[in-house]
Design an enzyme around this catalytic site. Sequence first.
Site, short mmCIF file in Angstrom:
data_model
loop_
_atom_site.label_atom_id
_atom_site.label_comp_id
_atom_site.label_asym_id
_atom_site.label_seq_id
_atom_site.Cartn_x
_atom_site.Cartn_y
_atom_site.Cartn_z
N ASP A 91 -8.16 -0.48 -11.20
CA ASP A 91 -7.64 -1.70 -10.58
C ASP A 91 -7.27 -2.76 -11.61
O ASP A 91 -6.22 -3.39 -11.51
CB ASP A 91 -8.69 -2.31 -9.65
N TRP A 150 -10.03 -11.05 -9.95
CA TRP A 150 -9.84 -9.66 -10.37
C TRP A 150 -10.46 -9.34 -11.72
O TRP A 150 -10.53 -8.18 -12.10
CB TRP A 150 -8.35 -9.31 -10.41
N ASN A 151 -10.91 -10.34 -12.46
CA ASN A 151 -11.25 -10.00 -13.86
C ASN A 151 -12.56 -9.23 -13.99
O ASN A 151 -12.63 -8.30 -14.79
CB ASN A 151 -11.22 -11.26 -14.75
N SER A 176 -10.24 -9.88 -4.81
CA SER A 176 -8.84 -10.12 -5.17
C SER A 176 -7.97 -8.97 -4.66
O SER A 176 -8.35 -7.80 -4.72
CB SER A 176 -8.70 -10.22 -6.69
N GLU A 177 -6.78 -9.32 -4.20
CA GLU A 177 -5.83 -8.29 -3.76
C GLU A 177 -5.42 -7.39 -4.91
O GLU A 177 -4.89 -6.30 -4.71
CB GLU A 177 -4.59 -8.94 -3.12
N SER A 228 -8.84 -19.33 -9.69
CA SER A 228 -8.05 -20.36 -10.39
C SER A 228 -8.29 -21.73 -9.77
O SER A 228 -8.75 -21.85 -8.63
CB SER A 228 -6.58 -20.00 -10.26
N GLU A 249 -16.09 -22.02 -8.72
CA GLU A 249 -16.16 -21.62 -10.13
C GLU A 249 -14.73 -21.35 -10.57
O GLU A 249 -14.15 -20.33 -10.20
CB GLU A 249 -16.98 -20.33 -10.29
N CYS A 283 -13.39 -16.30 -17.75
CA CYS A 283 -13.34 -17.74 -17.47
C CYS A 283 -13.81 -18.54 -18.67
O CYS A 283 -13.33 -19.64 -18.91
CB CYS A 283 -14.18 -18.04 -16.23
N GLU A 459 -23.86 -21.48 -10.18
CA GLU A 459 -24.34 -20.17 -9.76
C GLU A 459 -25.49 -19.79 -10.68
O GLU A 459 -25.59 -20.28 -11.80
CB GLU A 459 -23.22 -19.14 -9.87
#
Length: 486
Positions: A91, A150-151, A176-177, A228, A249, A283, A459
Site C-alpha cells: 500500500d 498512510w505513512n 487512509s484511502e 495533514s 495530530e 510527521c 497521544e
Amino acid sequence: MKIYSPFISGAFVDWDGETLPSVDPASGRVWCKVARCNAQTADRAIRNAERAFRSGPWAKSGPTERADMLDQLADALEARWEDLIAPEIRDNGKRIAEVRGQFAGLHNWFRYFAAEARKLQPEPQANTITGVQSVGHHVPYGVVVAITPWNSPLMILAWKLAPALAAGNTVVVKPSEMASASTLEFARLAHEAGLPPGVLNVVTGLGHEVGEALVRHPLTRKVTFTGSDFGGRKVAEAASAGVVPAVLELGGKSPQVVFADCDLDNAVNGILSGIFLSNGQTCVAGSRLIVEARLKEKLVSRLIDRARALKIGDPVDPQTQIAPLANEPHLRKVTAMIERAKDDGADCLLDGTLTAADREGFYVGPTVFGNVRPDMQLWREEVFGPVLAVTPFTTEDEAIALANDSDYGLAAGVWTSDADKGARVARAIEAGTVYINHYRSVDPASPIGGVKLSGYGRELGPDAIKDFCQVKSIWTGTAPVPDPFP
Ligand code: NAD
C-alpha cells in the site's frame, strides 16, 4: 484482484458498491481495491459500535477484563505480526526493514495500555464540604472515530486504539484511502484474538465522504485524527458542529538546531534519521537544518556524502535504504516543491529527482538545499519527503528565533555538547517534543503531539487512557441533609 470490504461487527461485510484502487508505489500498478464507503456504511459501522458499547461482553467488562483482552490481542500480535507486513508495504511502499521494526513492537503499545487500565481507579476528591464525599469515576466516551494517514497506518492506529479500548470505548477506524489494507487485516486479527464484535470496526473510502460522515454522526462521541493540517481543520470543524472533542495530530516542519560544539558523528546520524528514514514521510521529519555557520560546510558535506550513498531500491529488499514515496499525487507534490525551491533561489546541493529518475514507481532520492530563507516555501511548508533545507546561524538567540519561525511545532532536535545550552534551547523551542543529542524515539510512556498548526491534544503517555474518558463525579451524603429553609 483482491477487493477489501469494510469490517463491521466482527466480519467483512458484503460489498457490491464502488471501489477505490490501491496502487503499489514500487511498480505504479494497482494491487488491490477497497470499498468506497458512503454515509450509509458510516452509519452502519457507528450503530454497531454503539451497540457493542451499550450491551454485550464489552459493555459489561471492567478495566481488568479489558486489560486481559488487550493482552490477548498483544499475544496475537507477537505471534502473527509478520502476516501484516505485506499489505502495508504494497500500500505505502515503506521499506521492509522499517516495517519490521514497527510491527515487531506493535504488541508493546497494547501491553502498556493494558497495564495502565489495571491502574485505573475511582479517585476520591478532596472537596471541602462537610457531610458529603465525592469520587471521580473515569467513564468512557462511547463510540470513538479514529482517522489515520498512510505513512505508518498500523503504528499510528495502535497509538489511538490501545488507550481508547483500554478506557472502554468502541472504535470505528477510517484508514487512509491510499493505505487501508493493513488496517483491515489488523481488524481481522484482533477479532480472531477475541475482541468482541463491534468493538473495532473499519470503514474505507475518501476523507471528505465517509470520513466526514463518521465525524458528523450523532452517535460519535470523540474523534482522534492524524493527518495533514488541511484535513485536521475539516475534521475539527465537523466535530465542533456536534460538540464532539477532537485530538489533532498534524504535520510538522521540525528544526534540527546544530551547534559547532556538537558530537559531529552523532549529529550526522540524527539528522539523517530525522529526514531520510521513511523517505522523509514522517510527521517528525527534521526538515529544517539550522546549523552554526562555522560548522555548516563540514556538516553539510558529511551529510551529502552519506545521503548520496544511500541505496535506493525496492521496499521488499532488506538492503534498500530509500524506498519510493507512498503514492503518485504525493510524488507530484514533492517534485513540485523541489522545483519551486530551485525557482525561489535555494541552492540545490543534492537533487533526488535526478538520482531516482531511471526507476519505475514513485521514487525521489535524498535532496539537500542550501541557503534556504524563511520567506521560501521550502522553509514554511511541509514537504513530507526526503528534502532537507539548510540555513546557517551565528548566535544562540538567532538559532532559537529561526527554529520558532514556523507555523508548525511538532518536534525539534538540539545538538550540542554543552548540557546547559541544550536544556536552555530545548525549553525555548516551541514544539511538543524536543530531543537533545538524539532524534525520533517514541515510546508508550511519553506523550506526543504538537503546538500551533501541528495540532492539539496529546497521544500516548500515562494520561492517554484518561484522555479517552470523561470524569463523572459521584457525590454521596454521609450526614443528614440540613433543612434549606430553617
Ligand atoms: P490527510 O489529511 O490527507 O489524510 C489523513 C486522513 O484523514 C485520511 O484517512 C483521510 O482520508 C482523512 N481525511 C481527509 N479529509 C478528511 C475530512 N474532511 N474529514 C474526515 N477525514 C478526512 O493526510 P495524509 O496525507 O494521509 O498524511 C500525511 C499527513 O499526516 C502529513 O501532514 C503528516 O505530517 C501527518 N502526520 C502527522 C502525524 C502526527 O503524529 N502528528 C503522524 C503521521 C502523519
